[in-house]
Structure formats: structure tokens, C-alpha cells
Motif scaffolding. Sequence first.
Motif, PDB file in Angstrom:
ATOM      1  N   GLY A  92      71.532 -37.845  65.182  1.00  0.00           N
ATOM      2  CA  GLY A  92      72.690 -38.255  64.630  1.00  0.00           C
ATOM      3  C   GLY A  92      71.412 -38.045  63.248  1.00  0.00           C
ATOM      4  N   ARG A  93      70.657 -37.735  63.698  1.00  0.00           N
ATOM      5  CA  ARG A  93      69.577 -37.671  62.333  1.00  0.00           C
ATOM      6  C   ARG A  93      69.584 -39.164  61.817  1.00  0.00           C
ATOM      7  NH1 ARG A  93      70.325 -31.784  60.000  1.00  0.00           N
ATOM      8  NH2 ARG A  93      70.274 -31.045  61.122  1.00  0.00           N
ATOM      9  N   ILE A  94      68.858 -40.386  62.205  1.00  0.00           N
ATOM     10  CA  ILE A  94      68.953 -41.725  61.509  1.00  0.00           C
ATOM     11  C   ILE A  94      67.769 -41.258  60.572  1.00  0.00           C
ATOM     12  CG2 ILE A  94      68.402 -44.036  62.806  1.00  0.00           C
ATOM     13  CD1 ILE A  94      70.505 -42.557  63.754  1.00  0.00           C
ATOM     14  N   GLN A  95      68.371 -41.613  59.470  1.00  0.00           N
ATOM     15  CA  GLN A  95      67.781 -42.227  58.416  1.00  0.00           C
ATOM     16  C   GLN A  95      68.088 -43.717  57.802  1.00  0.00           C
ATOM     17  OE1 GLN A  95      69.830 -39.784  55.912  1.00  0.00           O
ATOM     18  NE2 GLN A  95      69.059 -37.751  56.362  1.00  0.00           N
ATOM     19  N   MET A  96      66.898 -44.371  57.439  1.00  0.00           N
ATOM     20  CA  MET A  96      67.052 -45.223  56.617  1.00  0.00           C
ATOM     21  C   MET A  96      67.663 -45.912  55.623  1.00  0.00           C
ATOM     22  SD  MET A  96      64.992 -46.449  59.397  1.00  0.00           S
ATOM     23  CE  MET A  96      64.745 -49.050  58.937  1.00  0.00           C
ATOM     24  N   SER A  97      68.905 -47.114  55.962  1.00  0.00           N
ATOM     25  CA  SER A  97      69.604 -46.995  54.357  1.00  0.00           C
ATOM     26  C   SER A  97      70.497 -45.932  54.313  1.00  0.00           C
ATOM     27  CB  SER A  97      68.400 -47.725  53.175  1.00  0.00           C
ATOM     28  OG  SER A  97      68.173 -49.046  53.457  1.00  0.00           O
ATOM     29  N   ALA A  98      70.651 -45.578  54.756  1.00  0.00           N
ATOM     30  CA  ALA A  98      72.034 -44.612  54.264  1.00  0.00           C
ATOM     31  C   ALA A  98      73.117 -44.427  54.920  1.00  0.00           C
ATOM     32  CB  ALA A  98      71.907 -43.164  55.113  1.00  0.00           C
ATOM     33  N   PRO A  99      74.237 -44.245  54.087  1.00  0.00           N
ATOM     34  CA  PRO A  99      75.415 -45.163  54.487  1.00  0.00           C
ATOM     35  C   PRO A  99      76.711 -44.174  55.497  1.00  0.00           C
ATOM     36  CG  PRO A  99      76.023 -44.019  51.828  1.00  0.00           C
ATOM     37  CD  PRO A  99      74.284 -44.040  52.180  1.00  0.00           C
ATOM     38  N   ALA A 100      77.776 -44.163  55.747  1.00  0.00           N
ATOM     39  CA  ALA A 100      78.379 -43.255  56.285  1.00  0.00           C
ATOM     40  C   ALA A 100      78.626 -42.185  55.302  1.00  0.00           C
ATOM     41  CB  ALA A 100      79.391 -44.038  57.368  1.00  0.00           C
ATOM     42  N   ILE A 101      79.275 -41.492  55.884  1.00  0.00           N
ATOM     43  CA  ILE A 101      79.833 -39.526  55.514  1.00  0.00           C
ATOM     44  C   ILE A 101      81.077 -40.382  54.064  1.00  0.00           C
ATOM     45  CG2 ILE A 101      81.044 -37.798  55.915  1.00  0.00           C
ATOM     46  CD1 ILE A 101      79.710 -37.347  58.430  1.00  0.00           C
ATOM     47  N   LEU A 102      81.692 -40.926  54.683  1.00  0.00           N
ATOM     48  CA  LEU A 102      82.660 -41.805  53.733  1.00  0.00           C
ATOM     49  C   LEU A 102      82.625 -41.790  51.963  1.00  0.00           C
ATOM     50  CD1 LEU A 102      84.232 -44.174  56.366  1.00  0.00           C
ATOM     51  CD2 LEU A 102      84.276 -41.707  55.864  1.00  0.00           C
ATOM     52  N   GLU A 153      79.663 -40.974  48.736  1.00  0.00           N
ATOM     53  CA  GLU A 153      79.746 -39.166  47.342  1.00  0.00           C
ATOM     54  C   GLU A 153      77.948 -39.794  47.734  1.00  0.00           C
ATOM     55  OE1 GLU A 153      81.666 -38.473  44.441  1.00  0.00           O
ATOM     56  OE2 GLU A 153      83.528 -38.280  45.797  1.00  0.00           O
ATOM     57  N   ALA A 154      77.227 -39.735  48.077  1.00  0.00           N
ATOM     58  CA  ALA A 154      75.615 -40.050  47.853  1.00  0.00           C
ATOM     59  C   ALA A 154      74.570 -38.984  49.092  1.00  0.00           C
ATOM     60  CB  ALA A 154      75.162 -41.670  49.453  1.00  0.00           C
ATOM     61  N   ASN A 155      74.249 -38.329  48.161  1.00  0.00           N
ATOM     62  CA  ASN A 155      72.847 -37.738  49.286  1.00  0.00           C
ATOM     63  C   ASN A 155      72.640 -37.253  50.583  1.00  0.00           C
ATOM     64  OD1 ASN A 155      73.291 -36.407  45.639  1.00  0.00           O
ATOM     65  ND2 ASN A 155      71.297 -37.373  46.017  1.00  0.00           N
ATOM     66  N   ASP A 156      71.903 -38.968  50.499  1.00  0.00           N
ATOM     67  CA  ASP A 156      71.728 -38.462  51.865  1.00  0.00           C
ATOM     68  C   ASP A 156      72.251 -39.226  52.534  1.00  0.00           C
ATOM     69  OD1 ASP A 156      68.921 -37.727  51.472  1.00  0.00           O
ATOM     70  OD2 ASP A 156      68.144 -39.406  51.026  1.00  0.00           O
TER      71      ASP A 156
END
Length: 121
Positions: free
Chosen positions: A50-60, A62-65
Motif C-alpha cells: 500500500g506504500r504507507i506514507q505518514m500524514s497522507a490522506p485517503a484517496i478521496l 485532492e492532495a498530491n500524496d
Amino acid sequence: MISLEFLMASAIGLLIATGVYLILRARTFPVVLGLAMIGYAVNLFLFAMGRIQMSAPAILTEANDVTDPLPQALVLTAIVIGFATTAFIVQLALRSRYESGNDHVDSKEELSTYDPREDEP
């Protein structure tokens, strides 16, 4: 410095190796533990995909990460299914121990000491 990918791959490899070693044992309890360890390794593998990223929102949003929530949902489902499967296998092992009187996987206490040369005239 050791990367997180190397550490995760090493942990998955160690769990798989330990699980295979325990499955190849002749007793039922190590076989159950080996199956559980392989299940844990598969869960870690799915979680790492899942390529875990810190402090990244879900796909829903409109963010870059963004973080893909699908592997996390798969792992959560796999944990529940793995627990139920392990409980079922333990129940089968206990029933087998009750029926056969020992806890060997092949229901044999010792190797037979049969020598085919003794049957010759």
C-alpha cells in the motif's frame, strides 16, 4: 542507514522461513504455528504493497500524496479470516489428538523398524 523497505522485506522473509520450518515438523502444534506465521507474513506483504506514507490522506481528497486504503482493508479482513482459520485448525488438531492418541501429523508415533531382508528365506 537501513531502509524501511529492506527491514520489511527481511521481516517477511524471516516469517516465511520460520513458518516453512515449523510446517515441516511432525507435530500438530508447530504446524499450526507455522501456518499462522505464514499468514502474518502475507499480511505484512499486503500492508507493504500500500506504500504507507505518514500524514497522507485517503484517496478521496485532492492532495498530491495520498494513501491507498485498499491494502489496509485487505489486511484487516485477512486478520479476521486468519483468526477463524487458526481456530478451526486448532480444533481439528485437538480432535485428531483425541482420536489417534498422539499429536503427530501422520498419526504415527515412531518410524517402523521393518527390515525387508528379514522376510527372505
